[in-house]
Design a protein around this motif. Structure first.
Motif, PDB file in Angstrom:
ATOM      1  N   THR A  53       0.789  -1.249   0.035  1.00  0.00           N
ATOM      2  CA  THR A  53      -0.150  -0.035  -0.037  1.00  0.00           C
ATOM      3  C   THR A  53       0.743   1.215   0.014  1.00  0.00           C
ATOM      4  O   THR A  53       0.611   2.147  -0.968  1.00  0.00           O
ATOM      5  CB  THR A  53      -1.002  -0.048   1.113  1.00  0.00           C
ATOM      6  OG1 THR A  53      -1.705  -1.241   1.115  1.00  0.00           O
ATOM      7  CG2 THR A  53      -1.861   1.306   1.244  1.00  0.00           C
ATOM      8  N   VAL A  54       1.845   1.199   0.941  1.00  0.00           N
ATOM      9  CA  VAL A  54       2.922   2.566   0.770  1.00  0.00           C
ATOM     10  C   VAL A  54       3.544   2.538  -0.419  1.00  0.00           C
ATOM     11  O   VAL A  54       3.732   3.648  -0.834  1.00  0.00           O
ATOM     12  CB  VAL A  54       3.688   2.199   2.152  1.00  0.00           C
ATOM     13  CG1 VAL A  54       4.932   3.153   2.030  1.00  0.00           C
ATOM     14  CG2 VAL A  54       3.044   2.232   3.308  1.00  0.00           C
TER      15      VAL A  54
ATOM     16  N   ASN B 161       2.483   1.850  -3.407  1.00  0.00           N
ATOM     17  CA  ASN B 161       1.626   2.252  -4.297  1.00  0.00           C
ATOM     18  C   ASN B 161       1.317   3.716  -4.375  1.00  0.00           C
ATOM     19  O   ASN B 161       1.191   4.393  -5.191  1.00  0.00           O
ATOM     20  CB  ASN B 161       0.259   1.472  -4.184  1.00  0.00           C
ATOM     21  CG  ASN B 161       0.443  -0.027  -4.908  1.00  0.00           C
ATOM     22  OD1 ASN B 161       1.478  -0.491  -5.430  1.00  0.00           O
ATOM     23  ND2 ASN B 161      -0.501  -0.784  -4.540  1.00  0.00           N
ATOM     24  N   LYS B 162       1.077   4.090  -3.053  1.00  0.00           N
ATOM     25  CA  LYS B 162       1.047   5.590  -2.529  1.00  0.00           C
ATOM     26  C   LYS B 162       2.084   6.592  -3.276  1.00  0.00           C
ATOM     27  O   LYS B 162       1.898   7.486  -3.780  1.00  0.00           O
ATOM     28  CB  LYS B 162       0.778   5.650  -1.135  1.00  0.00           C
ATOM     29  CG  LYS B 162      -0.728   5.374  -0.725  1.00  0.00           C
ATOM     30  CD  LYS B 162      -0.876   5.626   0.808  1.00  0.00           C
ATOM     31  CE  LYS B 162      -0.668   6.848   1.302  1.00  0.00           C
ATOM     32  NZ  LYS B 162      -0.751   7.310   2.705  1.00  0.00           N
TER      33      LYS B 162
ATOM     34  N   GLN C  81       1.881   6.755  -6.846  1.00  0.00           N
ATOM     35  CA  GLN C  81       0.939   7.756  -7.351  1.00  0.00           C
ATOM     36  C   GLN C  81       1.295   9.099  -6.856  1.00  0.00           C
ATOM     37  O   GLN C  81       1.104  10.127  -7.980  1.00  0.00           O
ATOM     38  CB  GLN C  81      -0.450   7.552  -6.417  1.00  0.00           C
ATOM     39  CG  GLN C  81      -0.964   6.227  -6.770  1.00  0.00           C
ATOM     40  CD  GLN C  81      -2.278   5.784  -5.752  1.00  0.00           C
ATOM     41  OE1 GLN C  81      -2.516   6.499  -4.995  1.00  0.00           O
ATOM     42  NE2 GLN C  81      -2.832   4.529  -6.296  1.00  0.00           N
ATOM     43  N   ALA C  82       2.039   9.312  -5.754  1.00  0.00           N
ATOM     44  CA  ALA C  82       2.464  10.884  -5.755  1.00  0.00           C
ATOM     45  C   ALA C  82       3.707  11.188  -6.652  1.00  0.00           C
ATOM     46  O   ALA C  82       3.663  12.307  -7.112  1.00  0.00           O
ATOM     47  CB  ALA C  82       3.053  10.613  -4.209  1.00  0.00           C
TER      48      ALA C  82
ATOM     49  N   TYR D 275       1.857  13.535  -1.464  1.00  0.00           N
ATOM     50  CA  TYR D 275       1.704  12.298  -0.797  1.00  0.00           C
ATOM     51  C   TYR D 275       0.615  12.553   0.365  1.00  0.00           C
ATOM     52  O   TYR D 275      -0.036  11.753   0.380  1.00  0.00           O
ATOM     53  CB  TYR D 275       3.037  11.932  -0.306  1.00  0.00           C
ATOM     54  CG  TYR D 275       3.072  10.529   0.462  1.00  0.00           C
ATOM     55  CD1 TYR D 275       3.147   9.377  -0.356  1.00  0.00           C
ATOM     56  CD2 TYR D 275       2.890  10.554   1.882  1.00  0.00           C
ATOM     57  CE1 TYR D 275       3.397   8.029   0.206  1.00  0.00           C
ATOM     58  CE2 TYR D 275       2.738   9.098   2.565  1.00  0.00           C
ATOM     59  CZ  TYR D 275       3.117   8.044   1.593  1.00  0.00           C
ATOM     60  OH  TYR D 275       3.124   6.839   2.144  1.00  0.00           O
TER      61      TYR D 275
ATOM     62  N   LEU E 196      -3.004  11.985  -0.446  1.00  0.00           N
ATOM     63  CA  LEU E 196      -3.395  10.863  -0.746  1.00  0.00           C
ATOM     64  C   LEU E 196      -3.569  10.014   0.639  1.00  0.00           C
ATOM     65  O   LEU E 196      -4.395   9.058   0.591  1.00  0.00           O
ATOM     66  CB  LEU E 196      -2.235   9.775  -1.472  1.00  0.00           C
ATOM     67  CG  LEU E 196      -1.935  10.307  -2.984  1.00  0.00           C
ATOM     68  CD1 LEU E 196      -0.552   9.464  -3.129  1.00  0.00           C
ATOM     69  CD2 LEU E 196      -3.071  10.066  -3.636  1.00  0.00           C
ATOM     70  N   ALA E 197      -3.220  10.521   1.550  1.00  0.00           N
ATOM     71  CA  ALA E 197      -3.572  10.013   2.939  1.00  0.00           C
ATOM     72  C   ALA E 197      -5.192  10.077   3.240  1.00  0.00           C
ATOM     73  O   ALA E 197      -5.716  10.799   3.096  1.00  0.00           O
ATOM     74  CB  ALA E 197      -2.623  10.568   3.872  1.00  0.00           C
TER      75      ALA E 197
END
Length: 103
Positions: A54-55, A57-58, A61-62, A99, A102-103
């Motif tokens: 998950t981290v 992928n984030k 994305q960022a 980033y 996205l959280a």
């Protein structure tokens, strides 16, 4: 006779450092750091967990979001970057802001 003053290549050491693996150099902000990678991870024995994936992928994305910023958005980030003191470069600041979205 001239005075000899040695040049400090490394100002600070961080992390675990050992003697049986390759040394790497890294600049963090204004500090040059070194380290050694001990016991690298064997993904066949210990694959990535769901949280690590998950981290990752984030993070991906960022990075994509920073690359896709328009000129106007980059200009706005540059103005905000000048007013802060936490980040040492504009790209790091833009990445942190994207980033956080996205959280």
């Amino acid at each position: 006779m001239a005075k000899y003053k040695p040049i400090d290549m490394v100002k600070e050491y961080r992390g675990k450092i050992c003697e049986h693996s390759d040394t790497y150099f890294q600049k963090r902000g204004r500090t040059l750091c070194t380290g050694r990678i001990c016991n690298p991870r064997d993904l066949s024995k210990k694959p990535y967990s769901a949280e690590e994936t998950t981290v990752h992928n984030k993070f991906t994305q960022a990075i994509a979001a920073v690359k896709a910023l328009s000129t106007e958005q980059k200009t706005a980030y540059a103005e905000a970057f000048e007013k802060q003191s936490k980040y040492t470069n504009l790209r790091g600041y833009m990445f942190a802001q994207e980033y956080a979205k996205l959280a």
